[in-house]
Every structure is written in C-alpha cells, then in structure tokens.
Motif scaffolding. Structure first.
Motif, PDB file in Angstrom:
ATOM      1  N   SER A 263       0.813  -1.220   0.000  1.00 38.20           N
ATOM      2  CA  SER A 263       0.000   0.000   0.000  1.00 38.20           C
ATOM      3  C   SER A 263       0.844   1.267   0.000  1.00 38.20           C
ATOM      4  CB  SER A 263      -0.971   0.000   1.178  1.00 38.20           C
ATOM      5  OG  SER A 263      -0.252  -0.080   2.394  1.00 38.20           O
ATOM      6  N   LYS A 264       2.030   1.221   0.591  1.00 34.56           N
ATOM      7  CA  LYS A 264       2.910   2.395   0.622  1.00 34.56           C
ATOM      8  C   LYS A 264       3.502   2.711  -0.748  1.00 34.56           C
ATOM      9  CE  LYS A 264       4.049   1.900   5.458  1.00 34.56           C
ATOM     10  NZ  LYS A 264       5.075   1.639   6.454  1.00 34.56           N
ATOM     11  N   GLU A 265       3.500   1.733  -1.647  1.00 34.31           N
ATOM     12  CA  GLU A 265       4.037   1.946  -2.992  1.00 34.31           C
ATOM     13  C   GLU A 265       2.977   2.431  -3.974  1.00 34.31           C
ATOM     14  OE1 GLU A 265       7.601  -1.341  -3.073  1.00 34.31           O
ATOM     15  OE2 GLU A 265       5.525  -2.070  -3.131  1.00 34.31           O
ATOM     16  N   LEU A 266       1.710   2.389  -3.566  1.00 29.86           N
ATOM     17  CA  LEU A 266       0.629   2.843  -4.437  1.00 29.86           C
ATOM     18  C   LEU A 266       0.413   4.348  -4.284  1.00 29.86           C
ATOM     19  CD1 LEU A 266      -1.875  -0.100  -3.998  1.00 29.86           C
ATOM     20  CD2 LEU A 266      -0.489   0.437  -6.003  1.00 29.86           C
ATOM     21  N   LEU A 267       1.498   5.086  -4.353  1.00 34.54           N
ATOM     22  CA  LEU A 267       1.471   6.536  -4.246  1.00 34.54           C
ATOM     23  C   LEU A 267       1.351   7.167  -5.625  1.00 34.54           C
ATOM     24  CD1 LEU A 267       4.506   6.927  -1.803  1.00 34.54           C
ATOM     25  CD2 LEU A 267       2.073   6.999  -1.202  1.00 34.54           C
ATOM     26  N   LEU A 268       0.710   8.314  -5.679  1.00 31.34           N
ATOM     27  CA  LEU A 268       0.590   9.026  -6.956  1.00 31.34           C
ATOM     28  C   LEU A 268       1.965   9.298  -7.566  1.00 31.34           C
ATOM     29  CD1 LEU A 268      -2.260  11.593  -6.225  1.00 31.34           C
ATOM     30  CD2 LEU A 268      -2.419   9.386  -7.386  1.00 31.34           C
ATOM     31  N   ASP A 269       2.942   9.618  -6.734  1.00 36.01           N
ATOM     32  CA  ASP A 269       4.291   9.914  -7.232  1.00 36.01           C
ATOM     33  C   ASP A 269       4.877   8.754  -8.038  1.00 36.01           C
ATOM     34  OD1 ASP A 269       4.158  12.350  -5.977  1.00 36.01           O
ATOM     35  OD2 ASP A 269       5.557  11.841  -4.367  1.00 36.01           O
TER      36      ASP A 269
END
Length: 90
Positions: free
Chosen positions: A66-72
């Motif tokens: 979940s921490k990698e599913l960032l907009l960036d």
C-alpha cells in the motif's frame, strides 16, 4: 541497470504500450512522452492506478504494498519504470 528478465528499455516499452492501449484510447491530441504527467494530462486517474498496478504485478511478477501505491510512483512513464526496476532488481 538490467533486470533479471527484462532490460529497462523493455520495461519502458511494455509500460508505454499498456498505457496507450488501455488508457489513451483514441487520444491523438496528446503527444505522449516518458516525462508527461499522466494524471495531470487526464490519461490516468485513481482507478487507473489500481488497474495499472495490477497489470505490473502480473506482468513482472512482484507485489506492490500500500505504501508503494502513491501518486508519485505513477505520475509518469519514467516514475513507473523506476518503480518496476526497483521491485524486479531488489
């Protein structure tokens, strides 16, 4: 920096082809580049990110947390490629 199965160029090509085929449809008005901000350009949205993440996981054989599913991480082809290379190499 080559990955175990794909080169960076191959990863980039796969990502670009997937975006064009699945999210751009008939958007001939857009000049698509690796640096283009995909969300800002209206090519992908939050739902598209999940679809794209699912494709990447299946295609390249890794799992995003979940921490990698960032907009960036999904803002451009270059950002997506960097994410994939990090997941496949590490």
């Amino acid at each position: 920096m080559p990955t175990n199965k794909y080169t960076e160029a191959e990863i980039e090509k796969i990502i670009k082809e997937h975006i064009v085929q699945n999210f751009m449809y008939n958007r001939t008005d857009i000049s698509f580049s690796n640096e283009m901000l995909l969300i800002e350009a209206g090519i992908i949205d939050s739902i598209s990110i999940f679809k794209l993440a699912s494709f990447l996981e299946e295609k390249f054989g890794f799992t995003l947390n979940s921490k990698e599913l960032l907009l960036d991480n999904f803002e451009s082809v270059n950002a997506i490629k960097h994410l994939v290379v990090q997941k496949v190499v590490n």
